[in-house]
Write a protein that holds these residues in place. Structure first.
Motif, PDB file in Angstrom:
ATOM      1  N   ALA A   4      74.350  92.720  50.569  1.00 54.64           N
ATOM      2  CA  ALA A   4      75.313  93.816  50.622  1.00 54.64           C
ATOM      3  C   ALA A   4      76.742  93.281  50.652  1.00 54.64           C
ATOM      4  O   ALA A   4      77.644  93.848  50.031  1.00 54.64           O
ATOM      5  CB  ALA A   4      75.045  94.702  51.845  1.00 54.64           C
ATOM      6  N   LEU A   5      76.932  92.158  51.340  1.00 50.41           N
ATOM      7  CA  LEU A   5      78.269  91.567  51.435  1.00 50.41           C
ATOM      8  C   LEU A   5      78.724  91.035  50.075  1.00 50.41           C
ATOM      9  O   LEU A   5      79.865  91.271  49.656  1.00 50.41           O
ATOM     10  CB  LEU A   5      78.264  90.433  52.474  1.00 50.41           C
ATOM     11  CG  LEU A   5      79.615  89.855  52.865  1.00 50.41           C
ATOM     12  CD1 LEU A   5      80.493  90.915  53.518  1.00 50.41           C
ATOM     13  CD2 LEU A   5      79.441  88.682  53.833  1.00 50.41           C
ATOM     14  N   TYR A  46      73.036 100.095  40.810  1.00 51.24           N
ATOM     15  CA  TYR A  46      74.461 100.400  40.679  1.00 51.24           C
ATOM     16  C   TYR A  46      74.921 100.353  39.227  1.00 51.24           C
ATOM     17  O   TYR A  46      74.483  99.498  38.460  1.00 51.24           O
ATOM     18  CB  TYR A  46      75.295  99.392  41.473  1.00 51.24           C
ATOM     19  CG  TYR A  46      75.366  99.704  42.944  1.00 51.24           C
ATOM     20  CD1 TYR A  46      76.270 100.640  43.425  1.00 51.24           C
ATOM     21  CD2 TYR A  46      74.537  99.063  43.849  1.00 51.24           C
ATOM     22  CE1 TYR A  46      76.344 100.933  44.778  1.00 51.24           C
ATOM     23  CE2 TYR A  46      74.597  99.351  45.204  1.00 51.24           C
ATOM     24  CZ  TYR A  46      75.505 100.294  45.662  1.00 51.24           C
ATOM     25  OH  TYR A  46      75.576 100.581  46.994  1.00 51.24           O
ATOM     26  N   SER A  89      76.024  86.430  56.110  1.00 49.98           N
ATOM     27  CA  SER A  89      75.872  87.878  56.036  1.00 49.98           C
ATOM     28  C   SER A  89      76.910  88.567  56.900  1.00 49.98           C
ATOM     29  O   SER A  89      77.039  89.774  56.898  1.00 49.98           O
ATOM     30  CB  SER A  89      74.467  88.275  56.481  1.00 49.98           C
ATOM     31  OG  SER A  89      74.247  87.835  57.800  1.00 49.98           O
ATOM     32  N   LYS A  90      77.655  87.784  57.693  1.00 53.00           N
ATOM     33  CA  LYS A  90      78.749  88.355  58.471  1.00 53.00           C
ATOM     34  C   LYS A  90      79.947  87.432  58.323  1.00 53.00           C
ATOM     35  O   LYS A  90      79.825  86.306  57.863  1.00 53.00           O
ATOM     36  CB  LYS A  90      78.349  88.558  59.922  1.00 53.00           C
ATOM     37  CG  LYS A  90      77.705  87.357  60.595  1.00 53.00           C
ATOM     38  CD  LYS A  90      77.580  87.529  62.095  1.00 53.00           C
ATOM     39  CE  LYS A  90      76.480  88.454  62.540  1.00 53.00           C
ATOM     40  NZ  LYS A  90      76.372  88.540  64.005  1.00 53.00           N
ATOM     41  N   GLU A  91      81.107  87.885  58.722  1.00 56.27           N
ATOM     42  CA  GLU A  91      82.312  87.127  58.422  1.00 56.27           C
ATOM     43  C   GLU A  91      82.985  86.568  59.675  1.00 56.27           C
ATOM     44  O   GLU A  91      84.136  86.164  59.629  1.00 56.27           O
ATOM     45  CB  GLU A  91      83.291  88.025  57.663  1.00 56.27           C
ATOM     46  CG  GLU A  91      82.693  88.581  56.386  1.00 56.27           C
ATOM     47  CD  GLU A  91      83.584  89.599  55.699  1.00 56.27           C
ATOM     48  OE1 GLU A  91      84.095  90.523  56.359  1.00 56.27           O
ATOM     49  OE2 GLU A  91      83.781  89.457  54.485  1.00 56.27           O
ATOM     50  N   ILE A 105      65.118  99.069  46.840  1.00 58.38           N
ATOM     51  CA  ILE A 105      65.152  98.001  47.843  1.00 58.38           C
ATOM     52  C   ILE A 105      66.243  98.308  48.861  1.00 58.38           C
ATOM     53  O   ILE A 105      67.167  99.057  48.595  1.00 58.38           O
ATOM     54  CB  ILE A 105      65.471  96.614  47.236  1.00 58.38           C
ATOM     55  CG1 ILE A 105      66.670  96.710  46.288  1.00 58.38           C
ATOM     56  CG2 ILE A 105      64.283  95.987  46.571  1.00 58.38           C
ATOM     57  CD1 ILE A 105      67.263  95.367  45.975  1.00 58.38           C
ATOM     58  N   ASP A 106      66.093  97.695  50.043  1.00 58.84           N
ATOM     59  CA  ASP A 106      67.200  97.634  50.979  1.00 58.84           C
ATOM     60  C   ASP A 106      68.065  96.452  50.567  1.00 58.84           C
ATOM     61  O   ASP A 106      67.546  95.342  50.397  1.00 58.84           O
ATOM     62  CB  ASP A 106      66.676  97.349  52.404  1.00 58.84           C
ATOM     63  CG  ASP A 106      65.906  98.516  52.994  1.00 58.84           C
ATOM     64  OD1 ASP A 106      66.335  99.660  52.810  1.00 58.84           O
ATOM     65  OD2 ASP A 106      64.881  98.263  53.667  1.00 58.84           O
ATOM     66  N   HIS A 107      69.352  96.669  50.426  1.00 58.76           N
ATOM     67  CA  HIS A 107      70.238  95.526  50.241  1.00 58.76           C
ATOM     68  C   HIS A 107      70.534  94.994  51.632  1.00 58.76           C
ATOM     69  O   HIS A 107      71.198  95.645  52.426  1.00 58.76           O
ATOM     70  CB  HIS A 107      71.518  95.931  49.530  1.00 58.76           C
ATOM     71  CG  HIS A 107      71.284  96.547  48.184  1.00 58.76           C
ATOM     72  ND1 HIS A 107      70.721  95.843  47.145  1.00 58.76           N
ATOM     73  CD2 HIS A 107      71.504  97.794  47.712  1.00 58.76           C
ATOM     74  CE1 HIS A 107      70.610  96.638  46.092  1.00 58.76           C
ATOM     75  NE2 HIS A 107      71.070  97.826  46.411  1.00 58.76           N
ATOM     76  N   LYS A 108      69.996  93.820  51.926  1.00 59.65           N
ATOM     77  CA  LYS A 108      70.186  93.218  53.245  1.00 59.65           C
ATOM     78  C   LYS A 108      71.616  92.708  53.392  1.00 59.65           C
ATOM     79  O   LYS A 108      72.349  92.620  52.396  1.00 59.65           O
ATOM     80  CB  LYS A 108      69.161  92.090  53.419  1.00 59.65           C
ATOM     81  CG  LYS A 108      67.727  92.624  53.452  1.00 59.65           C
ATOM     82  CD  LYS A 108      66.730  91.515  53.665  1.00 59.65           C
ATOM     83  CE  LYS A 108      65.323  92.114  53.741  1.00 59.65           C
ATOM     84  NZ  LYS A 108      64.311  91.073  53.995  1.00 59.65           N
ATOM     85  N   PRO A 109      72.002  92.362  54.630  1.00 63.37           N
ATOM     86  CA  PRO A 109      73.419  92.053  54.858  1.00 63.37           C
ATOM     87  C   PRO A 109      74.053  91.048  53.892  1.00 63.37           C
ATOM     88  O   PRO A 109      75.139  91.310  53.372  1.00 63.37           O
ATOM     89  CB  PRO A 109      73.415  91.534  56.300  1.00 63.37           C
ATOM     90  CG  PRO A 109      72.324  92.324  56.955  1.00 63.37           C
ATOM     91  CD  PRO A 109      71.248  92.421  55.907  1.00 63.37           C
ATOM     92  N   LYS A 153      79.621  93.948  47.958  1.00 63.33           N
ATOM     93  CA  LYS A 153      80.920  94.497  48.366  1.00 63.33           C
ATOM     94  C   LYS A 153      82.065  93.683  47.778  1.00 63.33           C
ATOM     95  O   LYS A 153      83.072  94.241  47.348  1.00 63.33           O
ATOM     96  CB  LYS A 153      81.046  94.491  49.905  1.00 63.33           C
ATOM     97  CG  LYS A 153      80.580  95.761  50.571  1.00 63.33           C
ATOM     98  CD  LYS A 153      80.886  95.746  52.060  1.00 63.33           C
ATOM     99  CE  LYS A 153      82.375  95.696  52.349  1.00 63.33           C
ATOM    100  NZ  LYS A 153      82.675  95.901  53.782  1.00 63.33           N
TER     101      LYS A 153
END
Lengths: 535, 535
Positions: free
Chosen positions: B65-66, B167, B433-435, B58-62, B69
């Motif tokens: 993914a955040l 992972y 998905s963004k900070e 899969i693509d880990h979308k934003p 992280k």
């Protein structure tokens, strides 16, 4: 091994037999020779098993991995400050996604073995997976960064740092916006990144594909030769004009007069708006539609760069052409004065493509990434605007969609690593590979439970601490471990002091007056506070 | 497409010609049919090109993914607090390095295509590359952590989160130390990690291979059946004793009396030292050498766990056996009460192996990693001591070396992700998905240069800020972007206020009294300070 021995013996018997019978034994002799060669090779390699990593790859050892982590964290901080999101795509893509994207470099793509099911390939860069992601999810806009390994089955040159597995770091802004606004922000991000990484002085060379195309049109380059001539121009940072002109005329069949007209322009370069002013005053050039459009873009761009206060970092350089065909607007390349010596023994990995270009005249640099040449002034980042790539995917997959214009930059993190690693080597004897701040030791009696409890106290306070995993460790062994790991503070536990609720804290590597080098006595209640203040 | 059309036309002409000449045209007819089938398939798929990721990836979308992280950063912080170093090994290893390490699961290894040169395979876990690294570099000790993707060509079950790329997160301590000291620290690290990740209540099941072996010896299990019986015992968390006993006797051919003697022990479990005290009082068991050694280890371990204050998290559980053959000392598995529902649409990835075990009686869980079963109480981390694995590599490569004993833990980060993601979904409508902390907008006149300069001011102060990439954006578009991205603060620039050196700052999502919802007027000189205090 025994099996091979048996086979050889059998073959020897057979050969003897055949020879006695005066028959042809050449096939058997060949077979035996092959077996013997294999056997001797295996013996040399020790039971046929070599403890090594695949050709062109390396293990990033702890000190190298730590430095890389710091570089990545520094970049991620900047990207997220600008609203960047990260995506994490699979390390392999369907083979057909990568097909036809890399021209003659397609032969460098790693394929997975066909074990049934889909045919897949390891990603070659991060741009194609990004374009696939945007197209597949029908996105109209995204700011994304991605730091990850890519794979190229190239001939590795370890001494030059050309690897088969290496990191790329891309930041791209996709979406339909007003001219040059995201472009200016990308350039500001690039400046922030290069400043934060402290790689030394740098210049960002700027150009615009439409201006270049306008110059070619004005000079009289036939349309079908535009890209070919563009890639010749791109060599002007390595070759003198005379050589490039010769390539254009002798090799590419351009008229000498046409080449000369190109020559009048591509030598132009200068800091700030100087070149822009000159070109804006050039009536002939402004008569060419694409040049006029490109110049209008550049004028807006410089206004925005003024707002961001980075105009002085830019050099408008008409010789910058960038190899990739898919650029459609501004293009740029950051170069640093610092030329990093190759790092051979541990973790090199400067991806070098230009080297090849010199040898092979018509070879273009087929990567969105960076031409990280190890010679001369180094390219450390590069990018540009590419307005059609995402739609290539959408269209190829049969869905007609609105354009998703993109502008992006790829920072040469492997080269950044090489520069910082070389500087580190010049400055300090040994890099740190762990971050331990306090080494807890016992002088007298082992005191393992006490060391454990003290360690827990520090850990729970967020302080990085270690102790020796021995019940009764010797003092010299403990001191030398603390020294080897370059741990800044040593916490000394001793029976008498412990009974009085005291621990001695000694700062390592600090020269002190005689008599004071046994460290400071700190009360157990205060020790966390004491260390926190100093860390 | 045109090429295929032309071929079909040519074939049709040929077929007609052959038929006229009354010759055999069956070959040509077959060929034409194949071409037509290909053509129709390609039409269906839209030029034969599917925009998708490979099966099982899969693509880990934003947003995903955040969150990942953050999980990784939290774990890395803990590992480095304990002096952990990280290494970064290539994603593929020489095929022969992986060969013979995974038993019947070897068929799940991804091989790279033979494109000339060495044969390579994608890594299957992080333990074998670690052992290879330690052996290859002749290390005698290292504490290393590694968080990276591994690859298994398993039948993916997306609904259960079984993926082909996922992972793993491993922490291992290699080196010859006093008994149970690193083992105790690993267990403390595991507690710290699970606490920090806030995955809810958990218990760490503990056992010791030597005690298990001692029980089997005492019960009268033939030596050659030990591992087989051990893997039957490991099923006691899923099956009742009657079923396991039946497997031992009917399937594995054990005497019923022997199975019953095992049954007396393997049902024992309990928090803290309870079971240890019982077993230490068992004279028959203490008469078996390996059991006595294991019990001595456990007694020391509990002393150390007391020092670290985590004894109450442990459950000495005689039914824990762990599938992997290479464990030689203590073994453990952390289980959580929280059973995570599978996350299907975005980023699942709970690696489920136990499911298979249930179906196939003699299947062992052949991974150092984690049995992240999606049913019942969930296993979230696991590990143990393995003192011989590094030397298997050194010996196989023909070099005799001292043993490098290891103890390690693998934290099931994919399961951690699934738990935290499920909780997030239950709590909030939309993940960030963004900070970005400040959205800069203009009310009146566009004010693009002013927005740019203000953004630069914030960026340079380390504040995450965005603005709309339009020269004259409309107010509603700006508000809705700030809302969509859930940006906490909006900075409003307006011509009159700017002239007076004022910017309005409005905190989003905060209910305010009527008349005060236009935000606060803040002086340009003070705005960085103002925002820093609130962020």
């Amino acid at each position: 091994m025994a099996e091979v021995d048996a086979k050889i013996l059998a073959l020897q018997a057979k050969i003897k037999e055949l020879k006695v019978a005066k028959k042809d034994a050449s096939k058997e002799v060949e077979e035996m020779k092959a077996l013997k060669a294999q056997q001797s090779k295996e013996k040399k390699e020790g039971s046929g098993f070599q403890l090594k990593v695949p050709k062109g790859t390396i293990d990033h050892k702890p000190a190298a991995a730590l430095l890389r982590k710091k570089i990545f964290a520094s970049l991620e901080r900047i990207f997220s400050k600008h609203g960047g999101e990260t995506i994490d795509t699979p390390v392999f893509e369907l083979k057909e996604i990568l097909a036809g994207k890399y021209g003659e470099d397609s032969k460098l793509i790693y394929d997975l073995q066909d074990q049934g099911g889909e045919l897949c390939s390891l990603r070659y860069d991060l741009t194609v997976p990004f374009a696939r992601y945007v197209a597949m999810n029908g996105l109209t806009n995204i700011k994304r960064y991605h730091i990850a390994k890519v794979y190229r089955r190239d001939q590795p040159v370890m001494s030059k740092g050309r690897m088969r597995e290496f990191y790329q770091c891309d930041f791209d802004i996709a979406g339909t916006y007003d001219a040059m606004v995201p472009d200016a922000e990308i350039l500001y991000i690039l400046c922030e990144a290069l400043d934060a990484l402290e790689i030394g002085e740098y210049t960002i060379k700027l150009n615009h594909r439409k201006i270049l195309d306008g110059i070619f049109e004005l000079a009289g380059v036939p349309a079908e030769k535009t890209r070919m001539i563009s890639s010749a121009v791109d060599k002007l940072d390595k070759l003198p004009w005379a050589d490039v002109k010769k390539e254009m005329t002798a090799e590419k069949g351009l008229d000498e007069a046409v080449a000369d007209r190109i020559g009048q322009y591509v030598g132009l370069k200068g800091k700030g708006r100087e070149v822009l002013n000159k070109l804006q005053a050039d009536e002939a050039l402004n008569g060419v539609k694409s040049a006029k459009e490109g110049l209008a873009d550049m004028a807006i761009l410089f206004d925005y760069l003024d707002c961001f206060g980075v105009t002085d970092k830019m050099s408008f350089d008409m010789s910058l052409a960038r190899g990739l065909d898919y650029y459609t607007g501004i293009i740029y390349e950051a170069v640093t004065e610092l030329s990093a010596p190759p790092v051979v023994d541990d973790a090199p990995a400067v991806q070098d493509k230009k080297e090849k270009k010199g040898k092979k005249a018509d070879k273009t640099v087929n990567e969105d990434g960076v031409d990280e040449s190890a010679v001369g002034v180094g390219s450390i980042a590069a990018g540009g605007r590419y307005d059609n790539l995402v739609n290539m995917f959408a269209e190829a997959a049969g869905s007609k969609r609105e354009k998703v214009p993109c502008v992006g930059v790829s920072i040469g993190v492997e080269r950044v690593y090489a520069i910082l690693e070389a500087r580190r080597r010049a400055q300090e004897a040994k890099p740190r590979s762990k971050e331990t701040d306090v080494y807890i030791m016992a002088l007298g009696g082992g005191l393992l439970p006490e060391r454990m409890k003290f360690a827990k106290k520090l850990w729970d306070a967020g302080i990085k601490a270690e102790f020796m995993y021995k019940a009764k460790p010797k003092a010299p062994a403990q001191w030398s471990q603390a020294d080897a790991d370059q741990v800044r503070f040593v916490a000394i536990l001793a029976p008498n002091e412990l009974a009085n609720g005291i621990v001695r804290i000694k700062e390592q590597g600090v020269e002190r007056a005689a008599g004071t080098d046994n460290g400071e006595e700190v009360s157990m209640d205060k020790v966390v506070e004491y260390l926190r203040e100093r860390l």
